[in-house]
Design a protein around this motif. Sequence first.
Motif, short mmCIF file in Angstrom:
data_model
loop_
_atom_site.label_atom_id
_atom_site.label_comp_id
_atom_site.label_asym_id
_atom_site.label_seq_id
_atom_site.Cartn_x
_atom_site.Cartn_y
_atom_site.Cartn_z
N ASP A 56 50.16 41.85 39.09
CA ASP A 56 50.16 43.28 38.77
C ASP A 56 48.97 43.69 37.91
N LEU A 57 48.24 42.72 37.36
CA LEU A 57 47.04 43.04 36.61
C LEU A 57 45.98 43.70 37.49
N ALA A 58 46.10 43.52 38.80
CA ALA A 58 45.13 44.12 39.72
C ALA A 58 45.07 45.64 39.56
N GLY A 59 46.18 46.24 39.19
CA GLY A 59 46.19 47.69 39.00
C GLY A 59 45.35 48.12 37.81
N VAL A 60 45.20 47.25 36.82
CA VAL A 60 44.41 47.56 35.63
C VAL A 60 42.92 47.38 35.91
N THR A 61 42.60 46.38 36.71
CA THR A 61 41.21 46.02 36.94
C THR A 61 40.62 46.67 38.19
N ALA A 62 41.41 47.45 38.91
CA ALA A 62 40.96 48.02 40.19
C ALA A 62 39.75 48.93 40.06
N ASP A 63 39.56 49.55 38.88
CA ASP A 63 38.43 50.49 38.70
C ASP A 63 37.18 49.79 38.19
N GLY A 64 37.17 48.46 38.24
CA GLY A 64 36.00 47.72 37.77
C GLY A 64 36.13 47.19 36.36
N THR A 65 37.30 47.31 35.76
CA THR A 65 37.53 46.78 34.42
C THR A 65 37.63 45.26 34.46
N VAL A 98 47.81 37.35 27.78
CA VAL A 98 47.53 37.98 26.49
C VAL A 98 46.08 38.45 26.52
N VAL A 99 45.87 39.76 26.47
CA VAL A 99 44.53 40.35 26.57
C VAL A 99 43.98 40.60 25.17
N PHE A 100 42.75 40.12 24.93
CA PHE A 100 42.16 40.37 23.62
C PHE A 100 40.77 41.01 23.67
N ASP A 101 40.23 41.21 24.87
CA ASP A 101 38.93 41.89 24.93
C ASP A 101 38.75 42.51 26.31
N VAL A 102 37.82 43.49 26.37
CA VAL A 102 37.51 44.18 27.62
C VAL A 102 35.99 44.33 27.71
N PRO A 103 35.27 43.33 28.23
CA PRO A 103 33.81 43.38 28.29
C PRO A 103 33.27 44.48 29.22
N VAL A 104 34.05 44.82 30.26
CA VAL A 104 33.66 45.89 31.18
C VAL A 104 34.84 46.85 31.30
N HIS A 105 34.57 48.14 31.10
CA HIS A 105 35.64 49.14 31.14
C HIS A 105 35.32 50.17 32.21
N ALA A 106 36.18 50.26 33.22
CA ALA A 106 35.99 51.22 34.32
C ALA A 106 34.58 51.14 34.90
N GLY A 107 34.09 49.92 35.06
CA GLY A 107 32.77 49.71 35.65
C GLY A 107 31.62 49.78 34.67
N ASP A 108 31.86 50.18 33.43
CA ASP A 108 30.80 50.28 32.43
C ASP A 108 30.74 49.01 31.58
N ASP A 109 29.57 48.40 31.48
CA ASP A 109 29.36 47.23 30.64
C ASP A 109 29.39 47.66 29.17
#
Length: 299
Positions: A56-65, A98-109
């Motif tokens: 189900d994590l695919a729904g979070v990362t689908a926009d390039g996150t 357990v998520v602790f960082d997001v290096p890319v958010h919605a396709g933005d580095d």
Amino acid sequence: MLATPAGPAGLPTGPGWSFEVKWDGFRAMARSERGRLRLDSRSGLELDDRFPALRDLAGVTADGTLLDGEVVALVDGVPSFEAVADTARHARAQLAYVVFDVPVHAGDDVCGAPLEERRDLLAGLDLPGCAIRSQVFADGPALLEVTRERGIEGVVAKRDSSPYRPGARSADWVKLAHRRTRTAVVGGWRPDATSSSRAASLLLGAHDADGSLRFLGRAGSGLSAALATRVAEALSAHPAAAPPFADALPATARKDARWCDPQVVVQVAYRERTTAGVLRHPVVMGLRDDVAADPWELA
């Protein structure tokens, strides 16, 4: 981004530092690929097929996150490396990312943004039930004591202003574990006296900077019947005619040993290393195929 082990002074303290739990699991980057979840280990091994409960994590990362986190298995609320390493036990444990960082958010580095800003981005994500945001604490010593009492691995201190450095080990993240752990290769093993299909003890090694395999010691503790069987099966696939170690082994280690090419990696916990580099009181925690073995020079 990897944490640096704490020195004799322990965890850094003071303004600009915050603290998170150090989890005992599989580090993994989560992203989407052709509409499905892709989990990659530090060594590039694909883990998504191993952990279908996290799809189900695919729904979070689908926009390039792109997410950075740890796959953990909670047994009675406490992370268990043995449970997350043994897929057969996942049904009896609560598997989570357990998520602790997001290096890319919605396709933005956003690697260059300070950690506190990346945490704000992470807080805004709509995570599924299989994911947990890593909690952030202000009091490192208190968190260290709580994790010790609850049998959790340790604490990571993070500088709030730190950028994200992909694949690099940084002094902006400092880890302190209640027990030392490392990965090691197996160069030989002794079968169980009652069944040759189970390993009774393992001869551990690590490659030094010159590529030579150095002897880390012998470990038998931690080898449950199920783990001992899986380890023996893995080692039997890589037999060798002679010891692969560059060091001269003690007679007690050589006795009844079966030699193998150093291909199989295990995770071990230990108290300390002797001046000769041998691990004191090593305990086998599980098989690892998601990372390379740690080098000899690692303390």
